[in-house]
Each structure stands twice: as C-alpha cells, then as structure tokens.
Design a protein around this motif. Structure first.
Motif, PDB file in Angstrom:
ATOM      1  N   ASP A   6     -45.869  23.209 -22.441  1.00  0.00           N
ATOM      2  CA  ASP A   6     -46.291  24.451 -23.115  1.00  0.00           C
ATOM      3  C   ASP A   6     -47.149  24.161 -24.336  1.00  0.00           C
ATOM      4  OD1 ASP A   6     -44.989  26.701 -21.653  1.00  0.00           O
ATOM      5  OD2 ASP A   6     -43.263  25.417 -21.994  1.00  0.00           O
ATOM      6  N   ALA A   7     -46.735  23.110 -25.090  1.00  0.00           N
ATOM      7  CA  ALA A   7     -47.530  22.758 -26.268  1.00  0.00           C
ATOM      8  C   ALA A   7     -48.937  22.374 -25.847  1.00  0.00           C
ATOM      9  CB  ALA A   7     -46.874  21.591 -26.994  1.00  0.00           C
ATOM     10  N   VAL A  28     -51.028  25.493 -24.959  1.00  0.00           N
ATOM     11  CA  VAL A  28     -51.461  26.243 -26.142  1.00  0.00           C
ATOM     12  C   VAL A  28     -52.541  25.469 -26.891  1.00  0.00           C
ATOM     13  CG1 VAL A  28     -50.719  27.105 -28.379  1.00  0.00           C
ATOM     14  CG2 VAL A  28     -49.272  27.434 -26.392  1.00  0.00           C
ATOM     15  N   LEU A  29     -52.294  24.163 -27.093  1.00  0.00           N
ATOM     16  CA  LEU A  29     -53.261  23.373 -27.854  1.00  0.00           C
ATOM     17  C   LEU A  29     -54.584  23.242 -27.121  1.00  0.00           C
ATOM     18  CD1 LEU A  29     -51.152  20.518 -29.460  1.00  0.00           C
ATOM     19  CD2 LEU A  29     -52.042  22.590 -30.481  1.00  0.00           C
ATOM     20  N   PRO A  63     -32.344  18.411 -30.269  1.00  0.00           N
ATOM     21  CA  PRO A  63     -33.257  18.868 -31.320  1.00  0.00           C
ATOM     22  C   PRO A  63     -33.883  17.735 -32.122  1.00  0.00           C
ATOM     23  CG  PRO A  63     -31.305  20.210 -31.293  1.00  0.00           C
ATOM     24  CD  PRO A  63     -31.091  19.136 -30.281  1.00  0.00           C
ATOM     25  N   PHE A  74     -53.875  14.381 -34.144  1.00  0.00           N
ATOM     26  CA  PHE A  74     -54.834  14.127 -35.211  1.00  0.00           C
ATOM     27  C   PHE A  74     -55.925  13.187 -34.729  1.00  0.00           C
ATOM     28  CE2 PHE A  74     -56.241  11.153 -38.443  1.00  0.00           C
ATOM     29  CZ  PHE A  74     -56.807  12.010 -39.371  1.00  0.00           C
ATOM     30  N   PHE A  87     -46.332  13.456 -31.673  1.00  0.00           N
ATOM     31  CA  PHE A  87     -47.331  14.288 -31.002  1.00  0.00           C
ATOM     32  C   PHE A  87     -48.420  14.708 -31.987  1.00  0.00           C
ATOM     33  CE2 PHE A  87     -48.872  18.207 -29.035  1.00  0.00           C
ATOM     34  CZ  PHE A  87     -48.979  17.831 -27.715  1.00  0.00           C
ATOM     35  N   SER A  88     -48.001  15.100 -33.209  1.00  0.00           N
ATOM     36  CA  SER A  88     -48.990  15.524 -34.207  1.00  0.00           C
ATOM     37  C   SER A  88     -49.883  14.356 -34.597  1.00  0.00           C
ATOM     38  CB  SER A  88     -48.298  16.059 -35.452  1.00  0.00           C
ATOM     39  OG  SER A  88     -47.354  17.011 -35.090  1.00  0.00           O
ATOM     40  N   VAL A 102     -41.102  20.600 -22.289  1.00  0.00           N
ATOM     41  CA  VAL A 102     -41.376  20.968 -23.683  1.00  0.00           C
ATOM     42  C   VAL A 102     -42.851  20.761 -23.996  1.00  0.00           C
ATOM     43  CG1 VAL A 102     -40.858  20.452 -26.075  1.00  0.00           C
ATOM     44  CG2 VAL A 102     -39.050  20.391 -24.380  1.00  0.00           C
ATOM     45  N   PHE A 153     -40.399  13.675 -31.496  1.00  0.00           N
ATOM     46  CA  PHE A 153     -41.537  13.843 -30.589  1.00  0.00           C
ATOM     47  C   PHE A 153     -42.626  14.655 -31.252  1.00  0.00           C
ATOM     48  CE2 PHE A 153     -43.639  16.637 -27.531  1.00  0.00           C
ATOM     49  CZ  PHE A 153     -44.343  15.685 -26.842  1.00  0.00           C
ATOM     50  N   LEU A 154     -42.213  15.708 -31.957  1.00  0.00           N
ATOM     51  CA  LEU A 154     -43.182  16.577 -32.624  1.00  0.00           C
ATOM     52  C   LEU A 154     -44.049  15.786 -33.591  1.00  0.00           C
ATOM     53  CD1 LEU A 154     -44.118  19.479 -33.481  1.00  0.00           C
ATOM     54  CD2 LEU A 154     -42.285  19.414 -35.131  1.00  0.00           C
ATOM     55  N   MET A 155     -43.416  14.901 -34.360  1.00  0.00           N
ATOM     56  CA  MET A 155     -44.167  14.116 -35.345  1.00  0.00           C
ATOM     57  C   MET A 155     -45.135  13.155 -34.646  1.00  0.00           C
ATOM     58  SD  MET A 155     -43.186  15.187 -38.175  1.00  0.00           S
ATOM     59  CE  MET A 155     -41.943  16.308 -38.722  1.00  0.00           C
ATOM     60  N   SER A 189     -51.908  11.412 -41.595  1.00  0.00           N
ATOM     61  CA  SER A 189     -51.387  11.469 -40.227  1.00  0.00           C
ATOM     62  C   SER A 189     -50.526  10.249 -39.932  1.00  0.00           C
ATOM     63  CB  SER A 189     -52.508  11.583 -39.221  1.00  0.00           C
ATOM     64  OG  SER A 189     -53.057  10.325 -38.954  1.00  0.00           O
ATOM     65  N   ILE A 228     -47.040  10.927 -41.120  1.00  0.00           N
ATOM     66  CA  ILE A 228     -46.321  11.783 -40.179  1.00  0.00           C
ATOM     67  C   ILE A 228     -45.863  10.976 -38.976  1.00  0.00           C
ATOM     68  CG2 ILE A 228     -46.553  13.793 -38.668  1.00  0.00           C
ATOM     69  CD1 ILE A 228     -46.916  14.840 -41.351  1.00  0.00           C
TER      70      ILE A 228
END
Lengths: 469, 495, 122
Positions: free
Chosen positions: A264-265, A268-269, A194, A209, A204-205, A261, A200-202, A163, A166
């Motif tokens: 919504d994530a 769902v999470l 994009p 974790f 966030f992950s 953005v 951000f995605l990385m 993690s 990432i």
C-alpha cells in the motif's frame, strides 16, 4: 582463497584503478589532462568488459558479502553507465585542474555502490551507502568556481546526513528486534509487529530519500541543478540505479513477510511521485532541473513495477534501469556537450538547435522519446513491462493513473522537442564539433535506445537471473 | 513471408532515405511507396487466389514467432479481408501523399522520412494479431505526426501538433489499460486469436470495453474527443492531412472493431446503445458544425468527424451488414478525404488561400484540379457511382435491420444528415470553383502538374472502382465482418 | 398507371409548348394565383433559402460550431490549463531551504507511519 578474488572481482578491479590513480597523483611530474582522460576511458572500458567474465556465486565473511549472477549483471550495468559518463565528461574535464581527484572520487562512490549491492548485512549496506554518498557530495562541488556547485554539495551532504540518521535509527531498531544485522532473514521472522514495522518505516524512508521518492525528493532538483552536468548524470543514473537494485532485492527478500504493508505504501508513494514529479517538470526552464524532475517521475513508474509480482517486477525494474541509463545518458550527453562548449543550459537556449546541430537534435529527441516511452525506442518496452508487472495484483486504478501521467510527461518532453525542431532563434547554439570520445558515448546511447527494446534475449536473460530471488 | 516484406519495405525505404540527400529523397520516397502500392496489389491478388482455392481460415499468411516468451508476447501477424482493404487504402494514400508533396522545400529528406515511418506504423497496425504489437505500431505513429504538423504545418501549428499528440497519447493510454486488463483476465495473453476463443468474464468486459473503445475512438474522432481533428488537419501539411484523415483515423475504427468489439462481444452489446448515441451525435453535430466553416480544410476536417461517425454507427449497430458498411465507409472515406485534402492542397499552393469566399471561378484556369475537387465533394455527399454512396447505403440498410425504436430514430437522423452534407459540400465546391473569378491574380494560375494528376488519378480510380463495382470490396471484407458478427451472436446478450 | 399519367402530361405539355395559339395563356390566366405560384417554382427556392439561411444556419449550425470551439474544445484545453495552474500553485514548496526540506522529510515519515497504522488496523 581464489574464491575471494572471483567473488569480489568487480570491487577489486576498481580498487586497483584507485591505487593506480593514487600512485599517479603522488608523482611530482604534472599529468597531462587529455592523456589521462584517454587512459581512464580505456581503463573503464576494460573494467566493463572484464566484469562479464569469471563470475561466481557465493558469499564471503560469514554472509556479509554476497555475489550472484544477478548482482554481477547489475554491477556490469553500472560499469557500463560509468564508462559512458566518463566518455561524456572528457570535454568538461579537459581544462579542469583536478582530474585525477575526480576519477578517484568517482571510483570510490562506485565501490561503495558495489558493496551496497553485495551486502548481506545491514552494516555492510550502511558502509557501502556512506562510501557512495560522501564522495558524491564532493563531486557535486567540482565546478569549484561556481557558488551554485558548492550549494549543491552542501545541500547534498546535509540532506544525506539527515536521511542517514533516520536509516541508522531503523537499523538499530531492526537489530533490537531480530538480534541480527543479516538481511537474508534466516533465523527470524519479520511478521509485522508494531516495532518491526517502525524499523521498516525508518529503513524505507532512508531508501525513499536516496531514490528521491516524493515527499523525500526535495534535495534532488537543487543538487542536480548546481552540480556539473557529468555529476548530475551520474547522480540521476548510476546512483539511482544502484539504489533501485538494492531496494527491489531488499523488498523481495528481507521484507517479504510484510509485503501487504509495503504494497500500500508503494502504491501511494508511486502515485505521489509520478504526479508531483510531472507537475514540477512542467514548469522548469533549466535543462538539468527539468531532467531532475522527469527522473523523479520515472522513479514512480519503477515503484509500480516493484509493487507488482516479485519476479517479473524485479526483472522489469532492472530492465527499465538499463534502458533508463541509455536514454538519460543520451540526453545528458547532449546537454553536457552543449553546456561545456557554450555554457548554456536553459530550454530557451535550445531553440533552433536542429538547424545548427541536426545530429545533436536527433539524439536529444530520441532520448527524450525513450524517456517518454514512445516506440520504437527502448523506453516503450521498459515502461510497458513495468506497468504490466505492476498490474499483476489487479490494481488497474494505479495503471490508469500511470498511463494518464504518461500524457503529462509527453507534454513536457514535447516542449523540448518543439524548441529544438520548430522554434526559430536568431541566437541559436552554433555548430559544435565534438570529440571522438563524446561521439562514441552518444553512439553507444543511441544504439542502446534502439536495440535494447527489440533485443528480446536481454529481458529473458534478466528474468532468468531474477528467478533465484 | 508476404507480410514480413510488407512491413520491411517501408523500413528499407526509410533507411535509404536516411542515408540519401535532400535532392534524391523524393525519388526514393516515390519509388518506395510505389513499390509498396504494387506489392499491396500483389498481396490482394495472392489473397484472392488463396481464398478462391478454398482456404477458409479467418486469417491468411499467418505467422507467429516468439518475441518476449516470458510475457507471452509474440510477433503474430496475419490478414483477413478487412486488413487487406486497409493496407490497400494506406498504400494508395501514402503514394498519393508523396506525389503531392513533390515540391516541398523545407527539410525535404526529413519530411519524406517521417511520412514513410508513419506509413510503416499503419501497415504494422493492420497486420498485427498480437495486442502488444498492435499497440506498438499504434504509438509509433504519434511522434511523426507531431513533427510533420509542427515543422511543416501552417497557422497555429505548434498548438495543433501538441493537441493532436497529447489527445492521441491519451487515447493510447486508455488502450494500454484495456489491453493490460485483458491480459490478466485471459490467462496472460495478448494474442488476438487466443483472446477471441477465450471467453473473458462479462463483468471484466464491462470494465475494460470502455477503455478500449474510447481509447481507439479518440483516433477516430469519437464525440467529444474529436477536437484534435479540426485543428490538426487544418494545420498539417497536405500529405500529413491526407494521412491523418485518410489512414490515422481508420486505425481507431479498425481498433474499435477488431479489438474492442471482436474480443469483448458481450460488452459491445451491452454498450451498443451508447455507441450509437455518441455516433449519431457526431454525425449530426459534425455536419452542422461543418456548415459554418469558411476554411476549406476546416470544412473537410469537420466533415470527417461526421463521416467517421458513420463508421462508429455501423460498429455500434452490430448487424452484419452494418459492420460491413462500417468497413466500406472506412475505405471510402479514407480515399475520398485524402483526395479532398490533396485537391485543397493543390488549390492552396496556387492561390495561397483556403477561404471559400476568396476563391471562385477556378474552373476556368484549373479545370483538372477543380474537377478533382468536385469529384471529392460529390463522393462526400454520397452521390451514386462513387464509393461514399455504397458505404453509407450499406450502413443505413444494416442499421435499419437493428430492431428497436431508438436505433430506428438514430438511423433516420443519420440519413437526414446527408441533406446537411449536401448543403455544405455544394456551397463549398460551388463557391470556390464555379462562378466568376473573384481575384484577378488567379487568372495566371496553372493547372495540375504530372505528379498531382497521378496522385489524384490513383485515388479517383479507387473511389470509382468501389462506387461502380462495389461487390469486389464487399466480397473482400464481408468474411471478416461476418467473423465479428458471429462472435457477437455466439455470446448473444440481447436476444 | 403512373407511366400512362406522366406520358399524358408530357404529351399535353408538348402540345401547349408547340401551339402558337393563345389557348395556354388563357388557361394560365384562368388558374390565376396558382400559375403565379408555379411560375415561382412553388417558392421552393425562397423556402429553401429561408430554412437554410435563417433557421438552420443561425439556429443550429452557428451554435454547433460555437459549442464545439468553446465548450467541447474548451474542456480539453481546460485539462491542460488546470495542470499548469496546479503546477504553479505547488511550486512554492520547492523553496531551496534545506531546513524546509528536512521538515517535509519528517512529514513524509509521519504520513507513512499513519498509512502503516491504517493498513495495520484494517
């Protein structure tokens, strides 16, 4: 110059304790475990008390390090939790060979978390994160003779490394995009191109974790099960609490621009986390594993709170963490005591506990009710405020799913209650006499569970601190 | 001030109980619940004096203090006649419940402690004028119920306790969603008085009314969420059965009325047909299902489903008389079913069976208990002179006032269920206390003790007082019912 | 009028009951089968028993009780059982192998990426 001492007060006092331990360790005279444990308990208590005084707002090192009323409060909460965990650990540590090392590792991780909380910069954040993670893996291995414990440490370090990779990727993208590591967002605009979203995605992950959000949660149960109970409670309460604090403030400041953005994530999470955490918790038989999954499900509720409006969501999640510390540590206190005295950890072993240890039975019940969100315990208030904050955006479907999940979670908490109060057992756990320090820890937790909810001033105070965000 | 004491008294009792030993606990519990009963009567008297002095405010003894000001949550309490009636009901049932549990051996202190905490939840619920507070007290009661059934129960107690706790939790989960929904659509308020003046948009009402009504409905055994009732009641120890059927099910009825119907009057009218349909099904279906039961507790539990159907029918009909009838039925059924369970408990304690076929001829050995049993039965089937007749009659009259073929048919069907009720009640009471003595062992059994006589006496006084002089209760509750009716006609939809 | 009629009836009945002559018997015989019916209380008991025992109990009560225990209650129990079964069926995911966990981790990131793309498009 004096400002430096005031702003870094929490960290400096921990460093002092660390140095003190190092000096103690290099002396040749052997240390008596019980006296060291008592001294450390007092030291942690003083550390917690001193944390409340002489706090200042401001920043150091060109915005690398920040402090504010809110951050000081969060650090105090973590100090309190660590103090309770140390009290609870006394029974487990008293026969251990490496007591000073345990405290050193513990303090190192706590310093790491404090730096992480105070970071105004991604580099500082990363340093703090690693400082809090690597010693933790060593702590997981502290039941030296148990293979289980080593396995937990191994899994922890491997997953963390993954993690961290990432996360670093995300940080470098972030730098590439904005030309700065600063989290405060001055001079750039996070507008959702994009590449920005990818970075951000990385990030966030990486957060997900550490928070053990589904599907980044797999390490949690195995690590929790193998580690010594005190380390498990530290992982599930302090480590997670610190991460929630950082996560919520980063979401509300740095990534405010792309709230649509991550909203919504987050929804769902949070649904995934609640549902999967609960479903796995249904079938566990080991108390630690059971609490591991229940704590995963709790994170789902925290995400709901964070997904709502900023101020009340922030306040509700901090408030919830405080309550969660009391309730989870109440449960872990009982488990830790029983585990260190009898070595028994399965739910079946708890059958008939009330007959032999009525006090422990009540404490466990109260803590579990608080985790389940049943009044008059504080957990009720924490959960309702989270849901109320989460509904601010009008997402009632999410609230409905969350409250239906509360039924499922009640089911498995009641399983333990049933074992403790209703089932009879020939081979019940014999009456346990606990030390004063453990009694004190349990009293603190019970008082916290009963008082924190009704104490309206506390929530208002947290909310007023969150106003600055 | 009065109301604060009302809620502090049980808490004080619980505190003393927690510190006392097992032997003293029953005396403490009896004293606490006795004082509470006297205090409730004093509250009634003060209420009537206040009303006689010309105070026409909807809620009396109102007081509000900020609790969580940031979320606009207040400790807002107050009572109207309906609440007073429910408080009196709670006080008498809890007092009788403590008395019939006098002989409990296992974990005595914990038993009374949980019972008193349970009653505190009910008192708090009936005086709350803030939805958050109301919800808080609604949920306080779930866990004591679980423990009371699971520890002191009989039969498949763990299964029943689990089912009850989870289904009630499901009910309150729905209530929670409805509550939060109202909060955000009324300028962030949980306050009942504020919400009643605030007009929540109709399309919002349509969404959240089912949540609240079904959520509270689970507590009052709305079809098809009634299945916790037979299992829960039959496994519970006597005092817990009395509380469950006597008070806990009324929490739901009160919530349906005070929260769902009162705060969302248009949705109540919109959904009224469905409510009546479900209530009629519960009444008929509950009655027929009761006929086939052979265990006395199951008989009473299923008949509770049927009787609580009348409460929902009264609420669903939305006429002033029907709403008054629904409240009367709540009080009447609370007293009557508590008496029934108390009598069953007394019989069971002596004969160790609850099967109708194994009992018989008990009138000879235990004339007092058998008479109590008979009175409960007669009240249940609606014999004039007892409270059941008054309540059901009011509901029928009120229901008939609602025009429309559908509503008339539902009323007629509900009326006909009385015949079925008569069949099962007369069969159960007749076979178990009349006739020849089936089991020679029964010949040595003794009649009621002082505690049992007192318990039954308190409940019977209530039943007869309502049955013979219904007007005092009617006058007490009708202003409250009228306020709800006025709310409905203010936002009339079906004119 | 109804009062007068019923009073009349009572008077006649009283006279018949008191009189020791065979007059009432004669009337009874003359009415024949009607007396029989009356003597059996218009067969109300039999009809009542038939209706309750045969029709109501068997055709309404028993099915109602059965449906309640098996269908309505079964529905509630099914919810619980379904959660258990589902919980069991996904338990294999928690395999204990770290490499699997890493794979799930990556899947999670890809899933999130897809979600972000979806949000971005809309």
């Amino acid at each position: 110059m004096t400002e430096f001492f005031f702003l870094m007060k929490h960290e400096l006092s921990l460093v002092l304790i660390l140095v003190f331990l190092l000096i103690l360790k290099i002396r040749t005279k052997p240390i008596v475990n019980s006296s060291l444990i008592n001294v450390m308990n007092v030291v942690f208590f003083l550390n917690f008390i001193l944390g409340w005084f002489l706090n200042k707002d401001g920043s150091l090192f060109g915005g690398m390090f920040l402090n504010s009323g809110l951050l000081a409060f969060e650090k105090n909460i973590l100090n309190l939790g660590t103090f309770i965990i140390c009290l609870q650990a006394s029974s487990w540590l008293k026969d251990h060979k490496h007591v000073p090392e345990f405290y050193m590792l513990l303090i190192s991780t706590l310093i790491g978390m404090f730096f992480m909380l105070s970071s105004g910069n991604l580099l500082m954040f990363y340093l703090g994160l690693e400082l809090s993670t690597i010693p933790l893996a060593a702590m997981c291995n502290f039941d030296m003779e148990k293979a289980n414990s080593s396995e937990a440490a191994m899994k922890m370090i491997m997953s963390s490394a993954f993690s961290s990779g990432i996360l670093l990727f995300g940080i470098s993208l972030f730098y590439g995009m904005t030309g700065t590591f600063s989290l405060l967002g001055s001079g750039y605009n996070f507008d959702g191109s994009p590449l920005q979203v990818l970075s951000f995605l990385m990030l966030f992950s990486g957060f997900a974790f550490k928070l053990s959000v589904v599907p980044f949660h797999f390490w949690t149960a195995d690590v929790y099960e193998g580690s010594p109970v005190s380390v498990t409670s530290y992982l599930s309460v302090i480590s997670k609490g610190a991460m929630v604090f950082v996560f919520s403030s980063v979401m509300y400041t740095t990534f405010k621009g792309i709230a649509t953005v991550w909203y919504d994530a987050m929804v769902v999470l949070s649904i995934l986390t609640m549902v999967v955490g609960n479903l796995f918790a249904l079938r566990q038989n080991n108390m630690k594993r059971f609490l591991a999954f229940s704590s995963i499900a709790q994170v789902g509720y925290i995400l709901i709170g964070i997904s709502g409006s900023s101020e009340s969501g922030m306040a509700a999640s901090i408030y919830f963490i405080l309550i969660y510390i009391f309730s989870n540590l109440g449960a872990f206190g009982v488990i830790s005591l029983i585990s260190s005295e009898t070595g028994r950890e399965s739910i079946d072993d708890y059958k008939g506990l009330y007959k032999t240890n009525p006090m422990l039975g009540w404490v466990l019940a109260l803590s579990l009710f608080s985790l389940a969100g049943i009044p008059p315990t504080a957990g009720f208030f924490g959960k309702i405020f989270l849901l109320t904050a989460g509904a601010a955006k009008g997402n009632y479907l999410l609230i409905t799913i969350a409250s239906l999940n509360m039924i499922v979670s009640l089911y498995y908490y009641l399983r333990v209650i049933r074992a403790v109060f209703m089932d009879s057992n020939e081979n019940a756990i014999e009456p346990i006499k606990s030390q004063t320090s453990i009694k004190l820890a349990i009293i603190l937790c019970v008082a916290g569970i009963l008082v924190t909810g009704f104490a309206n001033g506390l929530y208002e105070y947290i909310l007023s601190l969150s106003h600055g965000m | 001030m009065m109301l604060t004491i009302l809620i502090l008294l049980p808490l004080l009792t619980a505190l003393i109980l927690a510190m006392s030993n097992a032997k003293a606990s029953r005396t403490v519990a009896l004293a606490g619940s006795g004082i509470q009963l006297l205090f409730s009567l004093l509250l009634l008297q003060n209420y009537l004096t206040e009303r006689a002095a010309g105070n026409t405010a909807l809620f009396l003894f109102e007081s509000s203090s900020a609790w969580f000001p940031a979320l606009n949550i207040n400790f807002h309490i107050g009572v109207d006649g309906i609440s007073i009636a429910m408080i009196l009901l709670t006080a008498s049932v809890v007092f009788a419940g403590v008395l019939v549990s006098w002989k409990i051996e296992k974990m005595t202190k914990e038993f009374f402690l949980l019972l008193i905490i349970l009653s505190a939840g009910a008192y708090g619920f009936f005086i709350s004028l803030d939805l958050f507070l109301l919800f808080f007290f609604l949920e306080v009661a779930v866990i004591p119920k679980y423990l009371l059934i699971g520890i002191w129960g009989s039969g498949k107690k763990e299964y029943s306790a689990n089912k009850l706790a989870l289904m009630l939790m499901g009910g309150s989960a729905l209530v929670l969603v409805g509550m939060i929904g109202m909060y955000y659509n009324s300028g962030n308020s949980f306050d009942l008085v504020h919400l009643s003046t605030f007009h929540i948009p109709f399309y919002i009402q349509k969404i959240f009314f089912p949540f609240l009504f079904i959520g509270f409905g689970v507590f009052t055994a709305i079809f098809p969420f009634h299945t916790w009732v037979p299992d829960g009641h039959s496994s519970a120890p006597t005092a817990a059965s009395m509380f469950l059927a006597g008070i806990s099910m009324k929490l739901g009825g009160y919530g349906c009325l005070r929260v769902a119907t009162y705060l969302m009057p248009e949705a109540a009218q919109y959904y009224s047909g469905y409510i009546v349909l479900v209530a009629a099904i519960a009444i008929i279906y509950g009655a027929f299902a009761t006929m086939m039961q052979t265990d006395l507790k199951y008989i009473n539990a299923y008949s509770s489903v049927s009787h609580c159907g009348f409460v929902l029918l009264g609420i669903g009909m939305l006429t002033k008389t029907a709403i008054t009838g629904a409240v009367l039925q709540m009080v009447s059924h609370g007293l009557m079913t508590a008496l029934f369970f108390a009598a069953i408990g007394m019989l069971y304690e002596r004969t160790h069976t609850r099967a109708v076929k194994e009992l018989g001829g008990l009138m000879k050995m235990m004339p007092f208990i058998s008479t109590v049993f008979f009175i409960a039965g007669l009240c249940s089937l609606g014999l004039p002179g007892f409270s059941g007749f008054v309540a059901e009659m009011t509901i029928f009259v009120g229901s008939w006032q609602r025009s429309g073929m559908f509503y008339h048919i539902a009323t007629i069907l509900a009326c006909m269920s009385i015949v079925v009720t008569a069949v099962y009640i007369l069969r159960a009471t007749g076979q178990s206390v009349m006739g020849p003595v089936n089991n020679p062992k029964f010949l040595t059994l003794t009649d009621a003790h002082w505690n049992e006589k007192l318990a039954a006496g308190v409940l019977i006084v209530g039943i007869v007082a309502i049955g013979v002089m219904p007007f005092w209760l009617n006058d007490l509750v009708s202003p409250g019912a009228e306020a709800i009716y006025n709310q409905l006609s203010r936002f009339a939809l079906l004119k | 009028m109804p009062v007068a009629l019923s009073l009349g009836g009572i008077v006649i009945a009283f006279v018949f009951y008191k009189s020791t002559t065979a007059y009432p018997d004669r009337i009874a015989n003359r009415l024949g089968s009607f007396t029989h019916t009356v003597k059996n209380k218009f067969y109300i008991d039999e009809i009542y028993l038939f209706v309750t025992k045969k029709i109501v109990f068997n055709l309404v009560g028993r099915p109602a009780a059965w449906i309640d225990r098996n269908i309505v209650d079964g529905m509630m129990n099914t919810f619980g059982a379904a959660a258990q079964v589902f919980s069991f069926s996904i338990s294999g995911i928690q395999s204990g192998r770290v490499q699997n966990y890493a794979a799930y981790f990556l899947t999670g990131i890809i899933g999130l990426a897809l979600l972000f793309i979806y949000v971005w498009i809309h």
